[in-house]
Design a protein around this motif. Structure first.
Motif, mmCIF file in Angstrom:
data_model
loop_
_atom_site.group_PDB
_atom_site.id
_atom_site.type_symbol
_atom_site.label_atom_id
_atom_site.label_comp_id
_atom_site.label_asym_id
_atom_site.label_seq_id
_atom_site.Cartn_x
_atom_site.Cartn_y
_atom_site.Cartn_z
ATOM 1 N N LEU A 82 0.833 -1.207 0.000
ATOM 2 C CA LEU A 82 0.000 0.000 0.000
ATOM 3 C C LEU A 82 0.866 1.255 0.000
ATOM 4 O O LEU A 82 0.568 2.219 -0.706
ATOM 5 N N ASP A 83 1.947 1.232 0.801
ATOM 6 C CA ASP A 83 2.859 2.380 0.827
ATOM 7 C C ASP A 83 3.486 2.609 -0.541
ATOM 8 O O ASP A 83 3.574 3.742 -1.010
ATOM 9 N N GLN A 84 3.912 1.519 -1.182
ATOM 10 C CA GLN A 84 4.505 1.649 -2.521
ATOM 11 C C GLN A 84 3.482 2.196 -3.512
ATOM 12 O O GLN A 84 3.795 3.076 -4.318
ATOM 13 N N ASN A 85 2.265 1.683 -3.428
ATOM 14 C CA ASN A 85 1.212 2.170 -4.325
ATOM 15 C C ASN A 85 0.895 3.638 -4.052
ATOM 16 O O ASN A 85 0.656 4.407 -4.982
ATOM 17 N N THR A 86 0.918 4.010 -2.776
ATOM 18 C CA THR A 86 0.674 5.412 -2.424
ATOM 19 C C THR A 86 1.774 6.296 -2.975
ATOM 20 O O THR A 86 1.506 7.371 -3.524
ATOM 21 N N VAL A 87 3.015 5.843 -2.849
ATOM 22 C CA VAL A 87 4.146 6.618 -3.384
ATOM 23 C C VAL A 87 4.009 6.755 -4.896
ATOM 24 O O VAL A 87 4.166 7.851 -5.450
ATOM 25 N N ILE A 88 3.682 5.668 -5.572
ATOM 26 C CA ILE A 88 3.518 5.710 -7.033
ATOM 27 C C ILE A 88 2.383 6.669 -7.395
ATOM 28 O O ILE A 88 2.514 7.485 -8.310
ATOM 29 N N TYR A 89 1.287 6.577 -6.652
ATOM 30 C CA TYR A 89 0.145 7.480 -6.902
ATOM 31 C C TYR A 89 0.558 8.931 -6.701
ATOM 32 O O TYR A 89 0.240 9.794 -7.518
ATOM 33 N N MET A 90 1.274 9.197 -5.610
ATOM 34 C CA MET A 90 1.693 10.570 -5.326
ATOM 35 C C MET A 90 2.658 11.074 -6.400
ATOM 36 O O MET A 90 2.573 12.232 -6.819
ATOM 37 N N ILE A 91 3.561 10.214 -6.853
ATOM 38 C CA ILE A 91 4.487 10.605 -7.919
ATOM 39 C C ILE A 91 3.704 10.908 -9.190
ATOM 40 O O ILE A 91 3.972 11.905 -9.870
ATOM 41 N N ASP A 92 2.723 10.070 -9.511
ATOM 42 C CA ASP A 92 1.881 10.317 -10.694
ATOM 43 C C ASP A 92 1.141 11.645 -10.565
ATOM 44 O O ASP A 92 1.057 12.415 -11.530
ATOM 45 N N GLU A 93 0.604 11.915 -9.378
ATOM 46 C CA GLU A 93 -0.105 13.178 -9.150
ATOM 47 C C GLU A 93 0.846 14.364 -9.309
ATOM 48 O O GLU A 93 0.509 15.354 -9.958
ATOM 49 N N LEU A 94 2.036 14.244 -8.716
ATOM 50 C CA LEU A 94 3.015 15.327 -8.833
ATOM 51 C C LEU A 94 3.457 15.510 -10.280
ATOM 52 O O LEU A 94 3.657 16.641 -10.742
ATOM 53 N N GLN A 95 3.606 14.389 -11.012
ATOM 54 C CA GLN A 95 3.993 14.476 -12.420
ATOM 55 C C GLN A 95 2.910 15.193 -13.220
ATOM 56 O O GLN A 95 3.201 16.018 -14.083
ATOM 57 N N ASP A 96 1.648 14.874 -12.919
ATOM 58 C CA ASP A 96 0.538 15.561 -13.596
ATOM 59 C C ASP A 96 0.569 17.057 -13.298
ATOM 60 O O ASP A 96 0.388 17.881 -14.200
ATOM 61 N N GLN A 97 0.811 17.402 -12.026
ATOM 62 C CA GLN A 97 0.891 18.816 -11.660
ATOM 63 C C GLN A 97 2.062 19.488 -12.375
ATOM 64 O O GLN A 97 1.932 20.614 -12.858
ATOM 65 N N LEU A 98 3.197 18.783 -12.439
ATOM 66 C CA LEU A 98 4.373 19.334 -13.124
ATOM 67 C C LEU A 98 4.100 19.513 -14.607
ATOM 68 O O LEU A 98 4.455 20.548 -15.188
ATOM 69 N N ASP A 99 3.444 18.534 -15.220
ATOM 70 C CA ASP A 99 3.101 18.637 -16.641
ATOM 71 C C ASP A 99 2.169 19.825 -16.885
ATOM 72 O O ASP A 99 2.348 20.573 -17.849
ATOM 73 N N ASN A 100 1.196 19.992 -16.000
ATOM 74 C CA ASN A 100 0.277 21.135 -16.127
ATOM 75 C C ASN A 100 1.023 22.447 -15.954
ATOM 76 O O ASN A 100 0.786 23.407 -16.706
ATOM 77 N N ALA A 101 1.927 22.503 -14.975
ATOM 78 C CA ALA A 101 2.707 23.721 -14.750
ATOM 79 C C ALA A 101 3.594 24.014 -15.960
ATOM 80 O O ALA A 101 3.703 25.167 -16.396
ATOM 81 N N ASN A 102 4.220 22.967 -16.509
ATOM 82 C CA ASN A 102 5.069 23.160 -17.695
ATOM 83 C C ASN A 102 4.240 23.629 -18.892
ATOM 84 O O ASN A 102 4.704 24.475 -19.666
ATOM 85 N N ALA A 103 3.056 23.092 -19.039
ATOM 86 C CA ALA A 103 2.180 23.527 -20.139
ATOM 87 C C ALA A 103 1.804 24.997 -19.953
ATOM 88 O O ALA A 103 1.827 25.777 -20.918
ATOM 89 N N THR A 104 1.499 25.375 -18.718
ATOM 90 C CA THR A 104 1.160 26.777 -18.430
ATOM 91 C C THR A 104 2.355 27.676 -18.714
ATOM 92 O O THR A 104 2.213 28.745 -19.324
ATOM 93 N N ILE A 105 3.539 27.239 -18.303
ATOM 94 C CA ILE A 105 4.760 28.017 -18.560
ATOM 95 C C ILE A 105 4.998 28.157 -20.059
ATOM 96 O O ILE A 105 5.348 29.238 -20.543
ATOM 97 N N SER A 106 4.798 27.084 -20.799
ATOM 98 C CA SER A 106 4.972 27.140 -22.258
ATOM 99 C C SER A 106 4.002 28.132 -22.881
ATOM 100 O O SER A 106 4.374 28.897 -23.776
ATOM 101 N N GLU A 107 2.755 28.107 -22.417
ATOM 102 C CA GLU A 107 1.770 29.069 -22.931
ATOM 103 C C GLU A 107 2.201 30.499 -22.614
ATOM 104 O O GLU A 107 2.129 31.382 -23.470
ATOM 105 N N LYS A 108 2.656 30.718 -21.383
ATOM 106 C CA LYS A 108 3.091 32.061 -20.978
ATOM 107 C C LYS A 108 4.317 32.482 -21.788
ATOM 108 O O LYS A 108 4.422 33.650 -22.182
ATOM 109 N N ASP A 109 5.239 31.538 -22.035
ATOM 110 C CA ASP A 109 6.416 31.850 -22.857
ATOM 111 C C ASP A 109 5.994 32.264 -24.266
ATOM 112 O O ASP A 109 6.543 33.218 -24.827
ATOM 113 N N ALA A 110 5.035 31.546 -24.825
ATOM 114 C CA ALA A 110 4.554 31.890 -26.172
ATOM 115 C C ALA A 110 3.925 33.279 -26.162
ATOM 116 O O ALA A 110 4.161 34.078 -27.082
#
Length: 163
Positions: A82-110
Protein backbone atom coordinates in the motif's frame (compact mmCIF):
# COMPACT_ATOMS: atom_id res chain seq x y z
CA UNK A 1 -23.26 -0.42 12.56
CA UNK A 2 -21.57 -3.22 10.61
CA UNK A 3 -22.90 -4.34 7.25
CA UNK A 4 -22.76 -7.78 5.71
CA UNK A 5 -22.02 -7.57 1.99
CA UNK A 6 -23.11 -10.28 -0.39
CA UNK A 7 -24.08 -10.18 -4.05
CA UNK A 8 -23.78 -6.38 -3.81
CA UNK A 9 -26.62 -6.33 -1.26
CA UNK A 10 -26.00 -4.45 1.98
CA UNK A 11 -27.81 -5.93 4.98
CA UNK A 12 -27.49 -4.24 8.39
CA UNK A 13 -25.92 -6.72 10.80
CA UNK A 14 -28.68 -6.36 13.40
CA UNK A 15 -31.35 -7.33 10.82
CA UNK A 16 -29.20 -10.28 9.70
CA UNK A 17 -28.66 -11.39 13.32
CA UNK A 18 -32.41 -11.16 14.05
CA UNK A 19 -33.14 -13.31 10.98
CA UNK A 20 -30.39 -15.75 11.96
CA UNK A 21 -31.72 -15.94 15.54
CA UNK A 22 -35.38 -16.39 14.49
CA UNK A 23 -35.04 -18.53 11.38
CA UNK A 24 -31.60 -20.11 11.66
CA UNK A 25 -29.43 -21.04 8.67
CA UNK A 26 -31.90 -22.10 6.00
CA UNK A 27 -29.82 -22.10 2.84
CA UNK A 28 -26.33 -21.62 1.45
CA UNK A 29 -26.86 -17.87 1.15
CA UNK A 30 -27.57 -17.68 4.90
CA UNK A 31 -24.54 -19.91 5.47
CA UNK A 32 -22.27 -17.52 3.60
CA UNK A 33 -23.78 -14.52 5.40
CA UNK A 34 -23.14 -16.27 8.70
CA UNK A 35 -19.55 -17.10 7.70
CA UNK A 36 -18.83 -13.56 6.56
CA UNK A 37 -20.71 -11.58 9.20
CA UNK A 38 -21.06 -13.54 12.41
CA UNK A 39 -18.49 -14.20 15.14
CA UNK A 40 -20.85 -15.81 17.65
CA UNK A 41 -19.48 -19.28 18.43
CA UNK A 42 -23.01 -20.79 18.76
CA UNK A 43 -23.94 -19.80 15.19
CA UNK A 44 -20.53 -20.87 13.87
CA UNK A 45 -21.09 -24.28 15.47
CA UNK A 46 -24.55 -24.56 13.86
CA UNK A 47 -23.09 -23.48 10.51
CA UNK A 48 -20.36 -26.15 10.63
CA UNK A 49 -22.90 -28.82 11.65
CA UNK A 50 -25.23 -27.96 8.77
CA UNK A 51 -22.50 -27.08 6.19
CA UNK A 52 -19.29 -28.98 6.98
CA UNK A 53 -17.66 -27.49 3.85
CA UNK A 54 -17.01 -24.31 5.92
CA UNK A 55 -14.82 -26.23 8.39
CA UNK A 56 -11.55 -25.87 6.38
CA UNK A 57 -12.10 -22.13 6.01
CA UNK A 58 -12.67 -21.70 9.74
CA UNK A 59 -9.62 -23.91 10.39
CA UNK A 60 -7.49 -21.64 8.16
CA UNK A 61 -8.75 -18.57 10.02
CA UNK A 62 -8.07 -20.26 13.37
CA UNK A 63 -4.54 -21.25 12.32
CA UNK A 64 -3.83 -17.72 11.14
CA UNK A 65 -4.99 -16.30 14.45
CA UNK A 66 -2.73 -18.69 16.35
CA UNK A 67 0.31 -17.60 14.34
CA UNK A 68 0.26 -13.89 15.20
CA UNK A 69 3.75 -13.37 13.79
CA UNK A 70 2.64 -14.68 10.38
CA UNK A 71 -0.46 -12.48 10.46
CA UNK A 72 1.72 -9.46 11.28
CA UNK A 73 4.05 -10.32 8.38
CA UNK A 74 1.04 -10.59 6.10
CA UNK A 75 -0.24 -7.19 7.23
CA UNK A 76 3.27 -5.77 7.02
CA UNK A 77 3.61 -6.95 3.41
CA UNK A 78 0.18 -5.52 2.57
CA UNK A 79 1.03 -2.20 4.23
CA UNK A 80 4.36 -2.10 2.39
CA UNK A 81 2.56 -2.66 -0.91
CA UNK A 82 0.00 0.00 0.00
CA UNK A 83 2.86 2.38 0.83
CA UNK A 84 4.51 1.65 -2.52
CA UNK A 85 1.21 2.17 -4.32
CA UNK A 86 0.67 5.41 -2.42
CA UNK A 87 4.15 6.62 -3.38
CA UNK A 88 3.52 5.71 -7.03
CA UNK A 89 0.14 7.48 -6.90
CA UNK A 90 1.69 10.57 -5.33
CA UNK A 91 4.49 10.60 -7.92
CA UNK A 92 1.88 10.32 -10.69
CA UNK A 93 -0.11 13.18 -9.15
CA UNK A 94 3.01 15.33 -8.83
CA UNK A 95 3.99 14.48 -12.42
CA UNK A 96 0.54 15.56 -13.60
CA UNK A 97 0.89 18.82 -11.66
CA UNK A 98 4.37 19.33 -13.12
CA UNK A 99 3.10 18.64 -16.64
CA UNK A 100 0.28 21.13 -16.13
CA UNK A 101 2.71 23.72 -14.75
CA UNK A 102 5.07 23.16 -17.69
CA UNK A 103 2.18 23.53 -20.14
CA UNK A 104 1.16 26.78 -18.43
CA UNK A 105 4.76 28.02 -18.56
CA UNK A 106 4.97 27.14 -22.26
CA UNK A 107 1.77 29.07 -22.93
CA UNK A 108 3.09 32.06 -20.98
CA UNK A 109 6.42 31.85 -22.86
CA UNK A 110 4.55 31.89 -26.17
CA UNK A 111 2.53 34.90 -25.02
CA UNK A 112 5.70 36.67 -23.88
CA UNK A 113 7.40 35.94 -27.21
CA UNK A 114 4.41 37.37 -29.03
CA UNK A 115 4.47 40.48 -26.83
CA UNK A 116 8.26 40.80 -27.37
CA UNK A 117 7.67 40.70 -31.14
CA UNK A 118 4.98 43.37 -30.81
CA UNK A 119 7.30 45.52 -28.69
CA UNK A 120 10.10 45.07 -31.25
CA UNK A 121 7.75 46.21 -34.01
CA UNK A 122 6.73 49.25 -31.97
CA UNK A 123 10.40 50.00 -31.19
CA UNK A 124 11.16 49.89 -34.93
CA UNK A 125 8.23 52.21 -35.62
CA UNK A 126 9.42 54.59 -32.89
CA UNK A 127 12.95 54.52 -34.28
CA UNK A 128 11.61 55.30 -37.74
CA UNK A 129 9.53 58.19 -36.35
CA UNK A 130 12.57 59.43 -34.39
CA UNK A 131 14.56 59.45 -37.64
CA UNK A 132 11.78 61.39 -39.37
CA UNK A 133 11.70 63.87 -36.46
CA UNK A 134 15.47 64.27 -36.64
CA UNK A 135 15.18 64.94 -40.36
CA UNK A 136 12.44 67.51 -39.75
CA UNK A 137 14.52 69.09 -36.95
CA UNK A 138 17.43 69.37 -39.40
CA UNK A 139 15.13 70.91 -41.99
CA UNK A 140 13.77 73.36 -39.41
CA UNK A 141 17.32 74.23 -38.29
CA UNK A 142 18.29 74.82 -41.91
CA UNK A 143 15.24 77.03 -42.45
CA UNK A 144 15.95 78.88 -39.18
CA UNK A 145 19.47 79.49 -40.42
CA UNK A 146 18.14 80.72 -43.77
CA UNK A 147 15.66 83.00 -41.98
CA UNK A 148 18.44 84.37 -39.77
CA UNK A 149 20.59 85.04 -42.85
CA UNK A 150 17.69 86.76 -44.59
CA UNK A 151 16.92 88.87 -41.52
CA UNK A 152 20.56 89.90 -41.35
CA UNK A 153 20.48 90.90 -45.04
CA UNK A 154 17.25 92.84 -44.46
CA UNK A 155 18.91 94.75 -41.60
CA UNK A 156 21.92 95.46 -43.82
CA UNK A 157 19.70 96.70 -46.61
CA UNK A 158 17.69 98.79 -44.19
CA UNK A 159 20.92 100.23 -42.83
CA UNK A 160 22.10 101.07 -46.38
CA UNK A 161 18.80 102.66 -47.26
CA UNK A 162 18.72 104.81 -44.17
CA UNK A 163 22.26 106.26 -44.78
Amino acid sequence: MTLVVSYCIFIPIDIFMDKLHNEGIDNEFDAWLTFLGCDDINYIGKLIEKYPSFTPMYQDLYDMCLNVEEVMKMFSKELQELDQNTVIYMIDELQDQLDNANATISEKDAQLSQKDATISQKDATISQKDAQLSQKDATISQKDSTIADLQAKIKELEAQISH
